[in-house]
Every structure is written in C-alpha cells, then in structure tokens.
Design a protein around this motif. Sequence first.
Motif, PDB file in Angstrom:
ATOM      1  N   SER A  80      -0.530  -1.770  -5.457  1.00  0.00           N
ATOM      2  CA  SER A  80      -1.582  -1.981  -4.635  1.00  0.00           C
ATOM      3  C   SER A  80      -2.435  -3.151  -5.276  1.00  0.00           C
ATOM      4  O   SER A  80      -2.173  -3.442  -6.462  1.00  0.00           O
ATOM      5  N   ASN A 100       5.055   1.248   0.044  1.00  0.00           N
ATOM      6  CA  ASN A 100       5.112   1.679  -1.227  1.00  0.00           C
ATOM      7  C   ASN A 100       6.083   0.827  -2.106  1.00  0.00           C
ATOM      8  O   ASN A 100       6.533   1.364  -2.868  1.00  0.00           O
ATOM      9  N   GLU A 127       0.940  -1.373  -0.261  1.00  0.00           N
ATOM     10  CA  GLU A 127      -0.032  -0.047  -0.026  1.00  0.00           C
ATOM     11  C   GLU A 127       0.787   1.046  -0.313  1.00  0.00           C
ATOM     12  O   GLU A 127       2.103   1.299   0.515  1.00  0.00           O
ATOM     13  N   PRO A 128       0.313   2.441  -0.604  1.00  0.00           N
ATOM     14  CA  PRO A 128       1.304   3.667  -0.202  1.00  0.00           C
ATOM     15  C   PRO A 128       1.765   3.997   0.846  1.00  0.00           C
ATOM     16  O   PRO A 128       0.718   3.642   1.871  1.00  0.00           O
ATOM     17  N   GLN A 129       2.593   4.578   1.250  1.00  0.00           N
ATOM     18  CA  GLN A 129       3.053   5.177   2.471  1.00  0.00           C
ATOM     19  C   GLN A 129       1.884   6.062   3.165  1.00  0.00           C
ATOM     20  O   GLN A 129       1.833   5.829   4.491  1.00  0.00           O
TER      21      GLN A 129
END
Length: 409
Positions: free
Chosen positions: A305, A301, A293-295
């Motif tokens: 995703s 990251n 998942e993104p930070q």
Amino acid sequence: MATERITFPGHSGVPLSARLDLPSGPVLATALFAHCFTCSKDIPAARRIAGRLASMGIAVLRFDFTGLGHSEGEFANTTFSSNVADLIAAAQYLAGRDMAPSLLIGHSLGGAAVLRARAGIATIKGVVTLGAPFDPSHVSHHFDAAMPEIKAKGQAEVCLGGRPFVIGRDFVEDIQAEVLTPAIQELNAALLVMHAPLDDTVSVDNAAEIFTAAKHPKSFVTLDEADHLISKARDAEYAAEVIAAWAGRYIDLTPPAPPPGAPEGVLRITEADPNGFLQDIQSGPHHHAYADEPQAYGGTNRGMSPYGFVSAGLGACTSMTIRMYARRKGWPLDSVSVDISHDKVHAQDVLPSGPAKIDQFIRTIRICGPLSQDQRDKLLEIADKCPVHRTLEHSSKVLTTLEEEHSMM
C-alpha cells in the motif's frame, strides 16, 4: 500512458490502422508489435503488453495487417510475405517520426513474421516471439477442410474464431514455401523466445526449433500455464516485464538527465487497473514496482500500500545510514535489520472523517556484531539522522499541478 490513433500506408499503399502506445514520460525505445493470425492490434495480449511496456518507457506501435481489423485492403489478397512487408512499412513510418524501432515483438504467426522482417529493418537490436510457429504453414490446419476448394477455385471462405475469412491460394502457397531457418540463423539481433508448454494451438516444440536454429545471444522463457492467446492479464503482464528486463541488456534504455531539483529523477506512477487500485511505479528504466490495496479494501494485494512504501523508505534509509556510518568508522558491524510498523491504514484514510492525527512509526533496529555499548548507542543515535526520518519528522510541502489533457488523434 497515452494512445495515439494513427494510419500509415501498408505494403500496397492502402491505409493501415494502428495505435501508438506512448510512455507518460520520455520515450526510451520503440517496439513494433505483430499480432496473431486473423487477430487484431486490439486483442487483450497486444493491448496489455503494449501498455506495460509503455509504462516502462518503451513506445509500442501495434497495427492491423492489411484486410484485418480496421485496416483497409482485402485479406483474401494478402500473404505471409505481405504481412512481412507491412511490418517493414510500419518501421519506415516510425523512422519518419524519428522513432525507428529497436525491438520487434510477434505473437503466433506474427512471431514468424517478425523473424522474417528483421532483415528489412536495420535498426532492430532485439526480436521477441510469443507462441510462434517454426513453420508458418502450421496455420493451414485451421482451414484443412477448405484446402480442396482453395486449390480448385483459388479461394474459399472459412470460419476462424467465429468470423468468416476468405483464404486465397496465394496465401496457402506462400506459407507452404516459407522456410524460416535461414532468417533465424542470420537474425543478427538478440532473440527472446517465449512459449507456453501447454499451448495446444502451437506446440512448444516450435519454440525449441526456433531456439536451436538461432545463434547467440538467445534466451528462452516459459509462459507456464498461459494459453496460446495469452488471454490472462497476469500472463501478459509477466511477459511484458520479462521483455522489458531482457531488452535492457541490448537496447539503451537510459533516461535523460533529471530536471533541476530532482537529482534522482522523476518517479512515475501510472494506473494499471482502472477497476481496482493497482498502480505501476517506474523509477528510471530498471526499477519497477506495484502499489495496491489489500483485497479487503477492493484491491488485489499485488503490491504494498502507499503507506507500506512510506514505511519501507524509512526502514531502508535507516539501515543504509547505519551501515554507511559503521563502514566509515571501520566498526565490526555484521548485519542490520529494521522492522517498521505504522498505525494507519491507507484505505481508511483516503476519505478522512475525523480530525487529523499525528502519524506514529514504530521502528525496531537489530544490529549484530562485536560492537561496544558506546558503538551501539552511537549507531542508534545515527539512525535518527537518516534523511527519510528527518523528512518525516519535519513538515513537508507538496506542490501539485494538473497537466492539460492532450488529444491524441
């Protein structure tokens, strides 16, 4: 990944403590890991490398040498040669379970040990060293100050890494007499030398000497800014990925035939970071990717995703389908590219709070080449027939079962 806690008899018959890290699916190969001087099987580098290799289908046995960690016996009575004998005993244990090792991995002095042990393990096809010394007596600098007492009294207590160890005269004499060159020259297995150029414990010159003494096939890979203990997770994971990719050239990592109804095999996803969201994705022995998942949503990251992978599947399938049709027709299609955007954020949808909405994928296709308008129109029509597109447009059914937990003792 499952970890089985085991004991097996070492070179002198005393029980040695070990962990056998097993893949979630079929075991494609088995590796034997030798830890660094006065370390243990549970140091971060050993644990992380074993875990990553297990996620790729390679089982890894890591154990404490006699007198170290949770293994029995007196460290003061061990030598470099006894460590080598422990490795051979570990290989014999694995062979008794029909898991004879085909890969040896050694860290620091453990790297020197696997170079010597290779001759006593007939099934080995590949040997990997990590920060290994060319001359085992290199480790004696850790207790130079105690050498007079060791020579005079036969042993001395020294402090290594903040812990007390008794070093015996036999150990000192054994490492001083050890010459690895013949063992390296007669390795009769593929060799991968990995070393950090900034290693201030074992100079990278040692890697050059090992590499020079070896015959082909041999490879050298730098660990860049890693420290001697390979303590950073990213360095250990990089080492594991390189080892698995390299080993695939010398060890058969072909998975068994997929079960009926799964013509492309089983895609296995394993949690890589229980404190975040990083996932290992393994498809057969050769295809590995990360999902994350993104930070901003608590991830690191390091991979796309889950929704990103769905979009990637649609885009790749679209491009392949267009190319396949144009190739069959003999049309002058020079290139294809596809942009996909999806109007959902996976991390926001994990815990839905409102009514479900229909997913929308916006797809932009670019096709280049001296094509007629009719041909371009036909290729656009064909894009809608790509299998992933059709799967997404139609309802799918996901059947889920929960596998019972098996206790590993």
